[in-house]
Motif scaffolding. Sequence first.
Motif, PDB file in Angstrom:
ATOM      1  N   SER A  14     -13.686  -3.252   1.049  1.00 21.41           N
ATOM      2  CA  SER A  14     -13.210  -3.961   2.232  1.00 21.41           C
ATOM      3  C   SER A  14     -13.468  -5.448   2.044  1.00 21.41           C
ATOM      4  N   GLN A  43       0.850  -1.184   0.000  1.00 17.14           N
ATOM      5  CA  GLN A  43       0.000   0.000   0.000  1.00 17.14           C
ATOM      6  C   GLN A  43       0.883   1.230   0.000  1.00 17.14           C
ATOM      7  N   CYS A  98     -18.302   0.005  -1.647  1.00 14.19           N
ATOM      8  CA  CYS A  98     -19.049   1.259  -1.549  1.00 14.19           C
ATOM      9  C   CYS A  98     -20.199   1.161  -0.556  1.00 14.19           C
ATOM     10  N   GLU A 124      -6.467   6.048  -2.317  1.00 11.65           N
ATOM     11  CA  GLU A 124      -5.310   5.257  -1.916  1.00 11.65           C
ATOM     12  C   GLU A 124      -4.787   4.455  -3.103  1.00 11.65           C
ATOM     13  N   GLN A 140     -12.608   7.713   2.938  1.00 10.17           N
ATOM     14  CA  GLN A 140     -13.641   6.691   3.009  1.00 10.17           C
ATOM     15  C   GLN A 140     -13.157   5.393   2.382  1.00 10.17           C
ATOM     16  N   VAL A 141     -13.422   4.278   3.052  1.00  6.83           N
ATOM     17  CA  VAL A 141     -13.076   2.964   2.514  1.00  6.83           C
ATOM     18  C   VAL A 141     -14.105   2.599   1.444  1.00  6.83           C
ATOM     19  N   HIS A 161       0.840   5.304   0.251  1.00  7.49           N
ATOM     20  CA  HIS A 161       0.019   6.434   0.670  1.00  7.49           C
ATOM     21  C   HIS A 161       0.752   7.735   0.391  1.00  7.49           C
ATOM     22  N   SER A 204      -8.114  -3.749   2.390  1.00  7.97           N
ATOM     23  CA  SER A 204      -8.983  -2.579   2.506  1.00  7.97           C
ATOM     24  C   SER A 204      -8.425  -1.487   1.607  1.00  7.97           C
ATOM     25  N   ILE A 205      -9.275  -0.893   0.785  1.00  6.26           N
ATOM     26  CA  ILE A 205      -8.851   0.154  -0.150  1.00  6.26           C
ATOM     27  C   ILE A 205      -9.711   1.381   0.085  1.00  6.26           C
ATOM     28  N   ALA A 206      -9.049   2.491   0.387  1.00 10.18           N
ATOM     29  CA  ALA A 206      -9.760   3.748   0.644  1.00 10.18           C
ATOM     30  C   ALA A 206      -9.748   4.618  -0.605  1.00 10.18           C
TER      31      ALA A 206
END
Length: 271
Positions: A17, A3, A79, A46, A13-14, A5, A41-43
């Motif tokens: 997930s 990941q 979403c 990101e 917001q995620v 960042h 988990s992907i926001a």
Amino acid sequence: MTQVHSDVSIMPQVIISAQQLTQKINLPQKELTIFSDLSLSIAAGEQVAITGRSGSGKSTLLGILATLDQASGGELIVCGENISKLNEEQRAQVRLKHIGFVFQSFQLLPHLTAVENVMLPLRLHASFNFAEAEQRALSLLQKVGLERQATQTPKVLSGGEQQRVAIARAVIGRPDLLVEGPIQYDAAADAAVAKAKMPDSQVAGRATVFIFPDLNTGNNTYKAVQRSSGAIAIGPVLQGLRKPVNDLSRGALVRDIVNTVAITAIQAQSS
């Protein structure tokens, strides 16, 4: 999985997930496990790189995350919608509401005009209004430079023009998640390169999830991004093992070591 960042001070917001996803297929003689106990988990905003050797299940995972396929086990939330127990018709409604696709082969319907192809996702809504949908489709075609080709069918459009129609169709529903590929990394991540190579793409230049053909490619790429942009990279994070085990290269920075130790400690608490 690595990941990357650009700013960890903001908690976006995620949008995806996944918890303990498993995918198996039944063969005549045995059951084949593609992957098991995969969590991520992907926001929003990101950048996440998914790597693995050929046949390791990268494309299968992408299809599941995009709700085009269903996992054999585990939980998937896209979403804010729990996909895990939905049937195909219900997943289609989630895609209609939240996801836009630009397929590699564009998948335009040959008997429909450009504007009719762009309007197609809106036709599936119960509140479909032809005049409003047509106006929105024509506006999008104008933005991608195809207002004069609105009444033409795909067979008379060039490949680039077909791609632009597919992009307009993908965004007409104002989706929360846009899926497009394949795109070379430089065009996917660099806005200047994207403008030159794929000027009409809504994903190129600001892609957030990258899939690489093998670990070496992904490893080299994330290091290049980290060193050239100053981004914070956490990983590789190994998954699917009984106990948390993560890897660091010999050239790891102090910050890399601290971040990886922190992630491993968190994994140990939940294992």
